[in-house]
Design a protein around this motif. Structure first.
Motif, PDB file in Angstrom:
ATOM      1  N   GLY A   6     -49.915  24.709 111.096  1.00  0.00           N
ATOM      2  CA  GLY A   6     -49.554  25.956 110.444  1.00  0.00           C
ATOM      3  C   GLY A   6     -49.467  25.716 108.955  1.00  0.00           C
ATOM      4  N   PRO A   7     -49.105  26.722 108.180  1.00  0.00           N
ATOM      5  CA  PRO A   7     -48.996  26.544 106.724  1.00  0.00           C
ATOM      6  C   PRO A   7     -48.045  25.412 106.359  1.00  0.00           C
ATOM      7  N   GLU A   8     -48.571  24.393 105.700  1.00  0.00           N
ATOM      8  CA  GLU A   8     -47.781  23.261 105.179  1.00  0.00           C
ATOM      9  C   GLU A   8     -47.102  22.418 106.258  1.00  0.00           C
ATOM     10  N   ILE A   9     -47.662  22.412 107.469  1.00  0.00           N
ATOM     11  CA  ILE A   9     -47.121  21.565 108.530  1.00  0.00           C
ATOM     12  C   ILE A   9     -48.251  20.962 109.350  1.00  0.00           C
ATOM     13  N   TRP A  10     -48.116  19.653 109.647  1.00  0.00           N
ATOM     14  CA  TRP A  10     -49.087  18.916 110.440  1.00  0.00           C
ATOM     15  C   TRP A  10     -48.337  18.129 111.507  1.00  0.00           C
ATOM     16  N   ILE A  11     -48.997  17.844 112.622  1.00  0.00           N
ATOM     17  CA  ILE A  11     -48.373  17.072 113.687  1.00  0.00           C
ATOM     18  C   ILE A  11     -49.272  15.900 114.057  1.00  0.00           C
ATOM     19  N   ASP A  35     -41.779  21.454  96.547  1.00  0.00           N
ATOM     20  CA  ASP A  35     -41.990  20.547  95.412  1.00  0.00           C
ATOM     21  C   ASP A  35     -43.142  19.581  95.654  1.00  0.00           C
ATOM     22  N   ARG A  36     -43.888  19.790  96.747  1.00  0.00           N
ATOM     23  CA  ARG A  36     -45.079  19.009  97.136  1.00  0.00           C
ATOM     24  C   ARG A  36     -44.716  17.672  97.768  1.00  0.00           C
ATOM     25  N   SER A  37     -43.442  17.367  97.937  1.00  0.00           N
ATOM     26  CA  SER A  37     -43.056  16.140  98.622  1.00  0.00           C
ATOM     27  C   SER A  37     -43.139  16.355 100.132  1.00  0.00           C
ATOM     28  N   LEU A  38     -43.139  15.253 100.879  1.00  0.00           N
ATOM     29  CA  LEU A  38     -43.312  15.321 102.327  1.00  0.00           C
ATOM     30  C   LEU A  38     -42.020  14.991 103.063  1.00  0.00           C
ATOM     31  N   PHE A  39     -41.752  15.796 104.075  1.00  0.00           N
ATOM     32  CA  PHE A  39     -40.609  15.684 104.985  1.00  0.00           C
ATOM     33  C   PHE A  39     -41.188  15.225 106.322  1.00  0.00           C
ATOM     34  N   VAL A  40     -40.809  14.026 106.772  1.00  0.00           N
ATOM     35  CA  VAL A  40     -41.361  13.465 108.007  1.00  0.00           C
ATOM     36  C   VAL A  40     -40.297  13.555 109.099  1.00  0.00           C
ATOM     37  N   TRP A  41     -40.576  14.360 110.102  1.00  0.00           N
ATOM     38  CA  TRP A  41     -39.654  14.606 111.221  1.00  0.00           C
ATOM     39  C   TRP A  41     -40.011  13.728 112.402  1.00  0.00           C
ATOM     40  N   PHE A  57     -51.839  14.290 101.646  1.00  0.00           N
ATOM     41  CA  PHE A  57     -51.110  15.543 101.455  1.00  0.00           C
ATOM     42  C   PHE A  57     -49.956  15.439 100.460  1.00  0.00           C
ATOM     43  N   GLY A  58     -49.526  14.233 100.128  1.00  0.00           N
ATOM     44  CA  GLY A  58     -48.435  14.108  99.171  1.00  0.00           C
ATOM     45  C   GLY A  58     -47.683  12.808  99.342  1.00  0.00           C
ATOM     46  N   ASP A  59     -46.521  12.737  98.691  1.00  0.00           N
ATOM     47  CA  ASP A  59     -45.677  11.544  98.732  1.00  0.00           C
ATOM     48  C   ASP A  59     -44.537  11.739  99.727  1.00  0.00           C
TER      49      ASP A  59
END
Length: 229
Positions: A6-11, A35-41, A57-59
């Motif tokens: 989806g928008p701004e999310i990858w799995i 802020d273009r940073s990445l949140f890893v769940w 995709f980013g940092d």
């Protein structure tokens, strides 16, 4: 390996893990924040290929284990991204004293992702306390272990019987019986669920099961009807 969800999310799906003789699939999500940073769940096993795809995709700024059970691969990630903040769900600090956690996950989103992600702690369970997230842009709720589904034939022998009795195998994802039976504080669980049901969810991700891609809020209501009915 990374798939657009989806928008701004990858799995990404990872290697299986074994607990008590049961093999579980693993899944993680990567969310790109404002802020273009990445949140890893729920980080899975880190490979060179996965690392390459993520860094397109980013940092990576945030490593987020959502409960005290999903920490097995944190060591690889903290070595690869030493400047990333590692966030502690309830009970994990005590289990992983070797990790220097940046902060604790609570009922309110951290300032770093409050524009993009909401969250709530589902407390009152003996097995684990899970932090459930909602990614606004993709209208996705992220569960970890509270909702599960394994395909028919995934388990065999006595494990298949146990999985069926535990509601881990069924027509759609469900809350396993072991979690239902270990909610000692159901009032707290219902309070958290009420917040979750306020989110305009279209999709539902889980660590162990196929994602739900439509009518997410209605699905969540069905999955937790045993708690509210």
């Amino acid at each position: 390996m990374l798939k657009h969800f989806g928008p701004e999310i990858w799995i990404a799906d990872g290697t299986d893990v074994s607990t008590g003789g049961f093999h579980y699939r693993t899944r993680m999500a990567v969310i790109r924040l404002s802020d273009r940073s990445l949140f890893v769940w729920s980080p899975i096993k880190l490979t060179e290929q996965l690392r390459y795809e993520i860094e397109v995709f980013g940092d990576v700024h945030h490593l987020v284990p959502p409960n005290s059970l999903h920490h097995l691969f944190l060591d690889d990630w903290r070595r690869a991204y030493p400047d990333a903040k590692i966030w502690a769900p309830p009970r994990l600090r005590k289990k992983r004293r070797d990790i220097n956690f940046a902060a604790d996950l609570g009922n309110e989103p951290a300032a770093e992702w409050a524009r993009d992600i909401d969250q709530v702690v589902v407390s009152g369970n003996l097995i684990t306390t899970e932090v459930v997230f909602f990614h606004r842009k993709s209208a996705t709720v992220l569960f970890t272990d509270l909702v599960q589904q394994f395909p028919k034939g995934w388990f065999s022998g006595w494990r298949e019987t146990v999985a069926k009795l535990d509601l881990m195998v069924g027509d759609e994802p469900a809350v396993p019986r072991k979690f239902r039976n270990t909610f000692l504080n159901r009032r707290a669980a219902r309070s958290a669920l009420a917040r979750i049901l306020e989110w305009p969810a279209e999709k539902v991700l889980m660590a162990h099961g196929e994602p739900v891609t439509t009518d997410g809020r209605a699905f969540i209501g069905r999955a937790f009807q045993w708690l509210t009915g």
